[in-house]
Design a protein around this motif. Structure first.
Motif, PDB file in Angstrom:
ATOM      1  N   GLY A  24       0.818  -1.214   0.000  1.00  0.00           N
ATOM      2  CA  GLY A  24       0.000   0.000   0.000  1.00  0.00           C
ATOM      3  C   GLY A  24       0.848   1.260   0.000  1.00  0.00           C
ATOM      4  N   LEU A  25       0.267   2.337  -0.493  1.00  0.00           N
ATOM      5  CA  LEU A  25       0.902   3.665  -0.464  1.00  0.00           C
ATOM      6  C   LEU A  25       2.328   3.628  -1.006  1.00  0.00           C
ATOM      7  N   ASN A  26       2.483   3.061  -2.203  1.00  0.00           N
ATOM      8  CA  ASN A  26       3.837   2.887  -2.725  1.00  0.00           C
ATOM      9  C   ASN A  26       4.164   3.803  -3.892  1.00  0.00           C
ATOM     10  N   TYR A  27       3.313   4.763  -4.182  1.00  0.00           N
ATOM     11  CA  TYR A  27       3.615   5.765  -5.200  1.00  0.00           C
ATOM     12  C   TYR A  27       3.607   7.141  -4.546  1.00  0.00           C
ATOM     13  N   THR A  28       4.627   7.916  -4.810  1.00  0.00           N
ATOM     14  CA  THR A  28       4.723   9.236  -4.180  1.00  0.00           C
ATOM     15  C   THR A  28       3.496  10.081  -4.478  1.00  0.00           C
ATOM     16  N   ASP A  29       3.041  10.072  -5.743  1.00  0.00           N
ATOM     17  CA  ASP A  29       1.912  10.928  -6.110  1.00  0.00           C
ATOM     18  C   ASP A  29       0.579  10.397  -5.584  1.00  0.00           C
ATOM     19  N   HIS A  30       0.475   9.087  -5.338  1.00  0.00           N
ATOM     20  CA  HIS A  30      -0.743   8.542  -4.724  1.00  0.00           C
ATOM     21  C   HIS A  30      -0.816   8.924  -3.251  1.00  0.00           C
ATOM     22  N   ALA A  31       0.304   8.796  -2.537  1.00  0.00           N
ATOM     23  CA  ALA A  31       0.316   9.204  -1.130  1.00  0.00           C
ATOM     24  C   ALA A  31      -0.022  10.686  -1.004  1.00  0.00           C
ATOM     25  N   GLY A  84       0.048   6.864 -14.525  1.00  0.00           N
ATOM     26  CA  GLY A  84       1.212   6.819 -13.644  1.00  0.00           C
ATOM     27  C   GLY A  84       2.392   6.130 -14.288  1.00  0.00           C
ATOM     28  N   SER A  85       3.463   6.052 -13.533  1.00  0.00           N
ATOM     29  CA  SER A  85       4.685   5.386 -13.967  1.00  0.00           C
ATOM     30  C   SER A  85       5.316   4.689 -12.777  1.00  0.00           C
ATOM     31  N   THR A  86       5.869   3.499 -13.029  1.00  0.00           N
ATOM     32  CA  THR A  86       6.535   2.785 -11.946  1.00  0.00           C
ATOM     33  C   THR A  86       7.788   3.520 -11.465  1.00  0.00           C
ATOM     34  N   SER A  87       8.212   4.549 -12.192  1.00  0.00           N
ATOM     35  CA  SER A  87       9.342   5.370 -11.732  1.00  0.00           C
ATOM     36  C   SER A  87       8.989   6.156 -10.473  1.00  0.00           C
ATOM     37  N   LYS A  88       7.688   6.251 -10.174  1.00  0.00           N
ATOM     38  CA  LYS A  88       7.222   6.997  -8.995  1.00  0.00           C
ATOM     39  C   LYS A  88       7.067   6.100  -7.763  1.00  0.00           C
ATOM     40  N   MET A  89       7.485   4.839  -7.872  1.00  0.00           N
ATOM     41  CA  MET A  89       7.398   3.964  -6.706  1.00  0.00           C
ATOM     42  C   MET A  89       8.303   4.460  -5.579  1.00  0.00           C
ATOM     43  N   VAL A 117       2.080 -14.083  -5.921  1.00  0.00           N
ATOM     44  CA  VAL A 117       1.916 -12.849  -6.674  1.00  0.00           C
ATOM     45  C   VAL A 117       1.984 -11.669  -5.714  1.00  0.00           C
ATOM     46  N   ILE A 118       2.705 -10.634  -6.116  1.00  0.00           N
ATOM     47  CA  ILE A 118       2.839  -9.417  -5.313  1.00  0.00           C
ATOM     48  C   ILE A 118       2.293  -8.256  -6.126  1.00  0.00           C
ATOM     49  N   ALA A 119       1.305  -7.549  -5.577  1.00  0.00           N
ATOM     50  CA  ALA A 119       0.786  -6.323  -6.185  1.00  0.00           C
ATOM     51  C   ALA A 119       1.518  -5.151  -5.536  1.00  0.00           C
ATOM     52  N   THR A 120       2.095  -4.273  -6.342  1.00  0.00           N
ATOM     53  CA  THR A 120       3.122  -3.346  -5.854  1.00  0.00           C
ATOM     54  C   THR A 120       2.648  -1.928  -5.580  1.00  0.00           C
ATOM     55  N   GLY A 121       1.350  -1.693  -5.500  1.00  0.00           N
ATOM     56  CA  GLY A 121       0.852  -0.355  -5.211  1.00  0.00           C
ATOM     57  C   GLY A 121       0.311   0.331  -6.458  1.00  0.00           C
ATOM     58  N   THR A 122      -0.396   1.438  -6.240  1.00  0.00           N
ATOM     59  CA  THR A 122      -1.122   2.084  -7.338  1.00  0.00           C
ATOM     60  C   THR A 122      -0.770   3.557  -7.457  1.00  0.00           C
ATOM     61  N   PRO A 123      -0.796   4.102  -8.680  1.00  0.00           N
ATOM     62  CA  PRO A 123      -0.577   5.535  -8.873  1.00  0.00           C
ATOM     63  C   PRO A 123      -1.822   6.338  -8.507  1.00  0.00           C
ATOM     64  N   PRO A 124      -1.788   7.665  -8.621  1.00  0.00           N
ATOM     65  CA  PRO A 124      -2.937   8.491  -8.238  1.00  0.00           C
ATOM     66  C   PRO A 124      -4.125   8.295  -9.171  1.00  0.00           C
ATOM     67  N   GLY A 125      -5.293   8.725  -8.694  1.00  0.00           N
ATOM     68  CA  GLY A 125      -6.497   8.681  -9.498  1.00  0.00           C
ATOM     69  C   GLY A 125      -7.528   7.684  -9.036  1.00  0.00           C
ATOM     70  N   VAL A 126      -7.335   7.089  -7.850  1.00  0.00           N
ATOM     71  CA  VAL A 126      -8.344   6.170  -7.333  1.00  0.00           C
ATOM     72  C   VAL A 126      -9.608   6.948  -6.985  1.00  0.00           C
ATOM     73  N   GLY A 127     -10.715   6.220  -6.892  1.00  0.00           N
ATOM     74  CA  GLY A 127     -12.004   6.885  -6.671  1.00  0.00           C
ATOM     75  C   GLY A 127     -12.063   7.717  -5.408  1.00  0.00           C
ATOM     76  N   MET A 128     -11.486   7.191  -4.292  1.00  0.00           N
ATOM     77  CA  MET A 128     -11.568   7.939  -3.045  1.00  0.00           C
ATOM     78  C   MET A 128     -10.636   9.139  -3.032  1.00  0.00           C
ATOM     79  N   GLY A 129      -9.752   9.253  -4.054  1.00  0.00           N
ATOM     80  CA  GLY A 129      -8.884  10.415  -4.158  1.00  0.00           C
ATOM     81  C   GLY A 129      -9.443  11.499  -5.055  1.00  0.00           C
TER      82      GLY A 129
END
Length: 276
Positions: A72-79, A206-211, A233-245
């Motif tokens: 969770g919270l693994n993208y700078t712009d998502h956090a 987004g871009s994985t460069s923002k991890m 399987v490992i899911a590595t976090g999400t970039p910005p733009g989720v519904g609650m954001g």
């Protein structure tokens, strides 16, 4: 190479795409894309295998997943969009493997769902056992990469007390695929573009460069907490733009369609319905 599994749910067979993008049946080489077979994908020669006829359903590209671990919270712009500080260590939670579906299957909102949300994520598929591995050696344990949509029910996640798992593990909340792409075809895993649309409207870019934590760091860190086995399987976090954001917040409704893609890893298209 791009591997996949095709056929009816629970009856999928292993396949691989040839140079023309046609499905070849891998059953003669391995019974499924799972477990120890994921450690020897380079031995597959697509052009020597039989073609698959018709237009079969594409299922999740990994069978018998032992663990579905999420970061969770693994993208700078998502956090930043959520107004949360960057974590000092990877935020780890689990998602039930019973949530796994294929990349074109229907996501079904559970009974009582009011805040269904989307999260496009880079998925790591483990190919070799990993226990206390260094960052330098971490990528040697990867069979390939895929797309994971970490669908969430935010009310369950935030308001029902306990861990995030409650809002993450509902049936159909883990679409994976379409392909398991071997590392040699992915290139720089820390420079992949991601996007997600809902009803044709762009929500996530987004871009994985923002991890915050790289793929290698995540594997190394998790391997110090638990042994990672082939097929995990490992899911590595999400970039910005989720519904609650969003402002105002936006959540999934019956009849919506999610379309998502990661560079080199293919696309998903997921209609949304409700559980009966």
């Amino acid at each position: 190479m791009r591997f996949l599994r095709y056929g009816a749910p629970g009856e999928e067979k292993p396949g691989v795409l040839d140079k023309d993008g046609k499905i070849r049946d891998v059953s003669a080489v391995m019974p499924d894309l799972s477990g120890v077979y994921l450690g020897d994908l380079s031995s597959v020669e697509p052009e020597s295998l039989p073609l698959v006829s018709g237009d079969p359903r594409i299922g999740p590209p990994v069978g018998h997943v032992g663990k579905l671990v999420c970061i969770g919270l693994n993208y700078t712009d998502h956090a930043e969009e959520l107004g949360m500080p960057f974590p000092d260590h990877p935020v780890v939670f689990m998602k039930a493997t019973s949530a796994i579906i294929g990349p074109y299957d229907t996501v079904r909102l559970p009974r009582g769902s009011t805040h269904g949300d989307w999260e496009i994520e880079l998925g790591i598929v483990i190919g070799q056992p990993a226990s206390y591995v260094s960052e330098d050696a971490a990528l040697d344990h990867v069979a390939g990469y895929t797309i994971v949509n970490d669908v969430s029910e935010r009310r369950f996640q935030m308001e029902l007390s306990g861990q995030w798992t409650k809002g993450k593990s509902c049936d159909t909340f883990a679409p994976i695929g379409p392909w398991l792409v071997t590392p040699d075809e992915v290139g720089d895993v820390q420079n992949l573009s991601l996007l997600l649309d809902v009803n044709g409207e762009r929500m996530q870019t987004g871009s994985t460069s923002k991890m915050i934590f790289s793929v290698a760091h995540i594997i190394s860190h998790l391997s110090e907490l638990m042994t990672l086995h082939p097929g995990d399987v490992i899911a590595t976090g999400t970039p910005p733009g989720v519904g609650m954001g969003q402002t105002p917040k936006r959540f999934l409704s019956e009849g919506d369609v999610m379309e998502l893609a990661i560079e080199h890893l293919g696309q998903q298209r997921l209609p949304v319905a409700r559980m009966p």
